[in-house]
Every structure is written in C-alpha cells, then in structure tokens.
Motif scaffolding. Structure first.
Motif, PDB file in Angstrom:
ATOM      1  N   GLN A  59       8.829   5.612  -0.575  1.00 50.24           N
ATOM      2  CA  GLN A  59      10.059   4.835  -0.724  1.00 50.24           C
ATOM      3  C   GLN A  59      10.097   3.911   0.487  1.00 50.24           C
ATOM      4  OE1 GLN A  59      14.043   6.673  -0.009  1.00 50.24           O
ATOM      5  NE2 GLN A  59      14.374   6.185  -2.172  1.00 50.24           N
ATOM      6  N   VAL A  60       9.974   2.613   0.265  1.00 53.71           N
ATOM      7  CA  VAL A  60       9.770   1.666   1.360  1.00 53.71           C
ATOM      8  C   VAL A  60      10.990   0.775   1.580  1.00 53.71           C
ATOM      9  CG1 VAL A  60       8.319  -0.192   2.243  1.00 53.71           C
ATOM     10  CG2 VAL A  60       7.296   1.634   0.863  1.00 53.71           C
ATOM     11  N   THR A  61      11.344   0.621   2.850  1.00 56.12           N
ATOM     12  CA  THR A  61      12.390  -0.317   3.241  1.00 56.12           C
ATOM     13  C   THR A  61      11.803  -1.294   4.249  1.00 56.12           C
ATOM     14  OG1 THR A  61      14.160   1.313   2.952  1.00 56.12           O
ATOM     15  CG2 THR A  61      14.648  -0.605   4.321  1.00 56.12           C
ATOM     16  N   SER A  62      11.945  -2.572   3.974  1.00 60.03           N
ATOM     17  CA  SER A  62      11.483  -3.606   4.897  1.00 60.03           C
ATOM     18  C   SER A  62      12.681  -4.164   5.645  1.00 60.03           C
ATOM     19  CB  SER A  62      10.788  -4.739   4.132  1.00 60.03           C
ATOM     20  OG  SER A  62      10.655  -5.892   4.958  1.00 60.03           O
ATOM     21  N   LEU A  63      12.547  -4.274   6.955  1.00 61.68           N
ATOM     22  CA  LEU A  63      13.598  -4.840   7.788  1.00 61.68           C
ATOM     23  C   LEU A  63      13.038  -6.065   8.501  1.00 61.68           C
ATOM     24  CD1 LEU A  63      14.806  -1.445   9.192  1.00 61.68           C
ATOM     25  CD2 LEU A  63      16.185  -2.958   7.803  1.00 61.68           C
ATOM     26  N   SER A  64      13.695  -7.188   8.325  1.00 61.83           N
ATOM     27  CA  SER A  64      13.219  -8.433   8.927  1.00 61.83           C
ATOM     28  C   SER A  64      14.390  -9.342   9.256  1.00 61.83           C
ATOM     29  CB  SER A  64      12.254  -9.153   7.973  1.00 61.83           C
ATOM     30  OG  SER A  64      12.936  -9.564   6.802  1.00 61.83           O
ATOM     31  N   TRP A  95       5.369  -4.384  -7.299  1.00 63.81           N
ATOM     32  CA  TRP A  95       5.563  -3.615  -6.067  1.00 63.81           C
ATOM     33  C   TRP A  95       6.700  -4.183  -5.217  1.00 63.81           C
ATOM     34  CZ3 TRP A  95       5.384  -5.545  -1.164  1.00 63.81           C
ATOM     35  CH2 TRP A  95       4.652  -6.723  -0.926  1.00 63.81           C
ATOM     36  N   ILE A  96       6.895  -5.494  -5.262  1.00 60.86           N
ATOM     37  CA  ILE A  96       7.968  -6.107  -4.488  1.00 60.86           C
ATOM     38  C   ILE A  96       9.335  -5.596  -4.949  1.00 60.86           C
ATOM     39  CG2 ILE A  96       9.201  -8.297  -4.133  1.00 60.86           C
ATOM     40  CD1 ILE A  96       6.530  -9.673  -3.787  1.00 60.86           C
ATOM     41  N   SER A  97       9.471  -5.358  -6.243  1.00 62.85           N
ATOM     42  CA  SER A  97      10.748  -4.859  -6.774  1.00 62.85           C
ATOM     43  C   SER A  97      11.034  -3.422  -6.341  1.00 62.85           C
ATOM     44  CB  SER A  97      10.744  -4.949  -8.311  1.00 62.85           C
ATOM     45  OG  SER A  97       9.788  -4.058  -8.868  1.00 62.85           O
ATOM     46  N   GLU A  98      10.006  -2.714  -5.881  1.00 58.32           N
ATOM     47  CA  GLU A  98      10.170  -1.325  -5.456  1.00 58.32           C
ATOM     48  C   GLU A  98      10.615  -1.206  -4.002  1.00 58.32           C
ATOM     49  OE1 GLU A  98       9.870   1.448  -7.326  1.00 58.32           O
ATOM     50  OE2 GLU A  98       9.581   0.152  -9.080  1.00 58.32           O
ATOM     51  N   VAL A  99      10.532  -2.290  -3.259  1.00 58.70           N
ATOM     52  CA  VAL A  99      10.872  -2.277  -1.835  1.00 58.70           C
ATOM     53  C   VAL A  99      12.326  -2.696  -1.625  1.00 58.70           C
ATOM     54  CG1 VAL A  99      10.333  -3.254   0.443  1.00 58.70           C
ATOM     55  CG2 VAL A  99       8.488  -2.802  -1.190  1.00 58.70           C
ATOM     56  N   LYS A 100      13.008  -2.035  -0.700  1.00 61.37           N
ATOM     57  CA  LYS A 100      14.358  -2.441  -0.321  1.00 61.37           C
ATOM     58  C   LYS A 100      14.230  -3.451   0.815  1.00 61.37           C
ATOM     59  CE  LYS A 100      16.511   1.991  -1.477  1.00 61.37           C
ATOM     60  NZ  LYS A 100      17.277   3.166  -0.926  1.00 61.37           N
ATOM     61  N   SER A 121      15.071 -12.346   8.127  1.00 57.68           N
ATOM     62  CA  SER A 121      15.652 -12.990   6.947  1.00 57.68           C
ATOM     63  C   SER A 121      16.155 -11.987   5.920  1.00 57.68           C
ATOM     64  CB  SER A 121      14.622 -13.910   6.283  1.00 57.68           C
ATOM     65  OG  SER A 121      13.599 -13.145   5.667  1.00 57.68           O
ATOM     66  N   GLY A 122      15.497 -10.840   5.855  1.00 55.49           N
ATOM     67  CA  GLY A 122      15.868  -9.839   4.857  1.00 55.49           C
ATOM     68  C   GLY A 122      15.378 -10.168   3.461  1.00 55.49           C
ATOM     69  N   ARG A 123      14.595 -11.223   3.346  1.00 57.40           N
ATOM     70  CA  ARG A 123      14.108 -11.646   2.035  1.00 57.40           C
ATOM     71  C   ARG A 123      12.689 -11.124   1.771  1.00 57.40           C
ATOM     72  NH1 ARG A 123      16.412 -16.576   3.915  1.00 57.40           N
ATOM     73  NH2 ARG A 123      14.325 -17.346   4.444  1.00 57.40           N
ATOM     74  N   PRO A 124      12.337 -10.913   0.511  1.00 63.23           N
ATOM     75  CA  PRO A 124      10.964 -10.520   0.184  1.00 63.23           C
ATOM     76  C   PRO A 124      10.019 -11.689   0.412  1.00 63.23           C
ATOM     77  CG  PRO A 124      12.201 -10.920  -1.820  1.00 63.23           C
ATOM     78  CD  PRO A 124      13.195 -10.969  -0.692  1.00 63.23           C
ATOM     79  N   PRO A 125       8.740 -11.436   0.563  1.00 62.68           N
ATOM     80  CA  PRO A 125       7.781 -12.533   0.765  1.00 62.68           C
ATOM     81  C   PRO A 125       7.591 -13.316  -0.519  1.00 62.68           C
ATOM     82  CG  PRO A 125       6.619 -10.464   0.457  1.00 62.68           C
ATOM     83  CD  PRO A 125       8.082 -10.122   0.539  1.00 62.68           C
ATOM     84  N   PRO A 126       7.130 -14.556  -0.440  1.00 64.24           N
ATOM     85  CA  PRO A 126       6.873 -15.330  -1.653  1.00 64.24           C
ATOM     86  C   PRO A 126       5.722 -14.710  -2.444  1.00 64.24           C
ATOM     87  CG  PRO A 126       5.995 -16.454   0.274  1.00 64.24           C
ATOM     88  CD  PRO A 126       6.830 -15.319   0.784  1.00 64.24           C
ATOM     89  N   LEU A 127       5.792 -14.834  -3.753  1.00 63.21           N
ATOM     90  CA  LEU A 127       4.744 -14.271  -4.611  1.00 63.21           C
ATOM     91  C   LEU A 127       3.439 -15.050  -4.441  1.00 63.21           C
ATOM     92  CD1 LEU A 127       6.689 -13.768  -7.965  1.00 63.21           C
ATOM     93  CD2 LEU A 127       6.063 -12.004  -6.324  1.00 63.21           C
ATOM     94  N   VAL A 146       0.838  -1.206   0.000  1.00 73.54           N
ATOM     95  CA  VAL A 146       0.000   0.000   0.000  1.00 73.54           C
ATOM     96  C   VAL A 146       0.869   1.250   0.000  1.00 73.54           C
ATOM     97  CG1 VAL A 146      -1.676   1.341   1.326  1.00 73.54           C
ATOM     98  CG2 VAL A 146      -1.965  -1.131   1.104  1.00 73.54           C
ATOM     99  N   ALA A 147       1.961   1.221   0.772  1.00 72.73           N
ATOM    100  CA  ALA A 147       2.850   2.383   0.830  1.00 72.73           C
ATOM    101  C   ALA A 147       3.486   2.662  -0.533  1.00 72.73           C
ATOM    102  CB  ALA A 147       3.927   2.155   1.881  1.00 72.73           C
ATOM    103  N   VAL A 148       3.930   1.611  -1.220  1.00 73.35           N
ATOM    104  CA  VAL A 148       4.501   1.768  -2.560  1.00 73.35           C
ATOM    105  C   VAL A 148       3.460   2.380  -3.501  1.00 73.35           C
ATOM    106  CG1 VAL A 148       5.285   0.521  -4.610  1.00 73.35           C
ATOM    107  CG2 VAL A 148       6.244  -0.044  -2.365  1.00 73.35           C
ATOM    108  N   GLU A 149       2.236   1.895  -3.420  1.00 78.57           N
ATOM    109  CA  GLU A 149       1.159   2.394  -4.279  1.00 78.57           C
ATOM    110  C   GLU A 149       0.807   3.845  -3.984  1.00 78.57           C
ATOM    111  OE1 GLU A 149      -1.053  -1.958  -4.849  1.00 78.57           O
ATOM    112  OE2 GLU A 149      -1.866  -0.479  -3.456  1.00 78.57           O
ATOM    113  N   HIS A 150       1.155   4.317  -2.778  1.00 80.84           N
ATOM    114  CA  HIS A 150       0.916   5.717  -2.413  1.00 80.84           C
ATOM    115  C   HIS A 150       2.157   6.582  -2.588  1.00 80.84           C
ATOM    116  CE1 HIS A 150      -2.833   4.206  -0.697  1.00 80.84           C
ATOM    117  NE2 HIS A 150      -3.226   5.439  -0.538  1.00 80.84           N
TER     118      HIS A 150
END
Length: 269
Positions: free
Chosen positions: A27-32, A48-53, A34-40, A20-24
């Motif tokens: 500039q989004v950074t996810s910290l977790s 949108w996943i490609s837009e997130v760091k 694993s550091g990995r994006p979620p599964p599609l 939602v943040a990307v769509e608005h």
C-alpha cells in the motif's frame, strides 16, 4: 497490508519505486511538494498510478507530513539534487542532448532560485530531519524494526561539484547513527535511466547519456581489461530505475539487511 511511504514519489526514480512497490503488494503513499502523480509515459501506467495515494507535503515542515509517519513501517527518501540550480531538471527532461556549456550553467547560485535548493539542505538535511522524526518513539508501530531507505550515490561524476557526493556521504553517516531506532538502508546507484525510455521510439536525454557511458564502460573492459583503477573510478555501469526499485523492496523485505547497498549489489537484483 504492507505499506510504504515514498517522499519524492512522483520524481524520476520515485515513480518507479512506487510502481515496483505496488507490484509487490504494498500500500503506497507518495509525498511530494505538488502532491500530483507523475505524467503518464504510457497508457498502461494508469493501473499502478491509480493504486498510489498522492499526497502533498513540504519536506522542511514536519507538520505537513507528521500524520503519515505514525505507525508507518517503511519510509523511502527519494529527494535530492544533482546541481544547485533547479533549471537542470527541466533541461534533462528534454529529448535532445545537452552540451558542456549547458552543464556549466547548471552551477548557478542557488540563492537566485530558492535558498533551500542546496546540496546541504536537499541531499542531507531533508533526509536527516525526516529520519529523526520517523525514529521518534511516538511514531513506532511496535513491529519489527522500521526501515528508512535513503537514495545516495555510487560516487561523483565529472563536471559535478564535489559538494554533491559530500552531502550524500554526510547524510549516510547521520542515518547510521539512528540504527538503534530504525533500520537504515542506503542505496548507492550510479547513473540511472528509465527502461521505458530506452527504446528507439522513446529515447530521452538520459538514454543518450546511458548509451555513451555504456560504450565507455565496454571499451574499458575490452581494451583495458578494467585494470586501471583511475579509469575504473570514472567509468561505472549504468542502472535502471526499475532495478533500483526492485533492490529497495528486496532489502526492505530482508530483516537482516542494513547499511550500504552498492551499485554492484543493485545490478544483481
């Protein structure tokens, strides 16, 4: 450019907050961990996943995320547990319904898994430690009061230990004490489901539970007219992760909003 740091951004709710943040235009950074994006869940999510760091961190080690707080404007804490047993997360990602015996097994001693996997550590201390680090003067960007969004809960649920909601409320109180340095936004969603998995072709465990809860809620309104307080406390509306994400962005962009955002307010977004 508007920016947002989402701790736990690859989780069930966190991923939709990021989306939602990307769509608005954020500039989004996810910290977790694993550091990995979620599964599609669908091919279109690649955009949108490609837009997130996607970055790795340890929520209990400030040195692993400190650099990201410097100059940050908005932080979201989307880390928490429903049961003090890490096994429940694997079960709830499945496609079939779980049973009552399964739920009871989820109350296992957390020390057998991870001493940090407790309500106090995951739901409370991780949020308060992060907020205190964020509130430090050296991390200020000298703009409007920075926001810290905490994912709390509407209330407890049957079969879930009271320590769950207690840890959430204690975290809320601690965050409100920091309101001179940051603008606390406390979200209180009810049972959440993902709109992408709420169709006949892609139903998951949460979708089944959502249907059951909505049936109970409908019966409460039609048959009991919502006039019995005890029943109203137990049976609450469900809410999608997408609705929660939209409500978070709305509250962040409203400089006059701070404090608790109730389930009813989220549902109106």
């Amino acid at each position: 450019m508007k920016s947002l740091l989402v701790f736990g951004g690859n989780g069930f709710l966190g991923r939709r907050i990021c989306q939602v943040a990307v769509e608005h235009g954020y500039q989004v950074t996810s910290l977790s961990r694993s550091g990995r994006p979620p599964p599609l869940s669908a091919s279109w999510e690649k955009e949108w996943i490609s837009e997130v760091k996607w970055q790795q961190c340890d929520i209990f080690n400030a040195q692993s995320y400190g650099q990201h707080l410097k100059g940050a404007s908005n932080v979201v804490h989307s880390i928490g547990i429903l049961f003090e047993d890490s096994g429940y997360k694997k079960r709830i990602r499945g496609k079939s319904l779980f049973t009552a015996p399964d739920l009871l097994k989820w109350g296992a001693n957390p020390l057998k898994n991870d001493p940090k996997f407790t309500y106090d550590m995951m739901n409370k201390q991780s949020a308060l430690n992060l907020a205190k680090d964020f509130a430090k003067p050296e991390n200020s960007n000298e703009e409007a009061r920075r926001t810290f969004t905490y994912i709390s809960a509407d209330r407890g649920f049957p079969l879930i230990p009271k320590g769950y909601i207690q840890s959430k409320r204690e975290a809320e109180m601690g965050l409100m004490r920091l309101e001179e340095s940051i603008r606390p936004i406390i979200m209180r969603p009810g049972f959440m489901y993902d709109e992408n998995f709420d169709s006949a072709e892609h139903r998951d465990v949460r979708s089944h539970v959502k249907s059951f809860v909505e049936t109970l809620n409908c019966g409460n309104q039609l048959l009991l007219r919502g006039k019995i307080p005890f029943v109203n406390e137990l049976i609450r509306p469900t809410v999608s992760t997408q609705q929660v994400g939209r409500a978070i962005i709305k509250n962040i962009e409203d400089p006059s909003f701070e404090g608790v955002c109730t389930l009813e307010q989220i549902l109106k977004t």
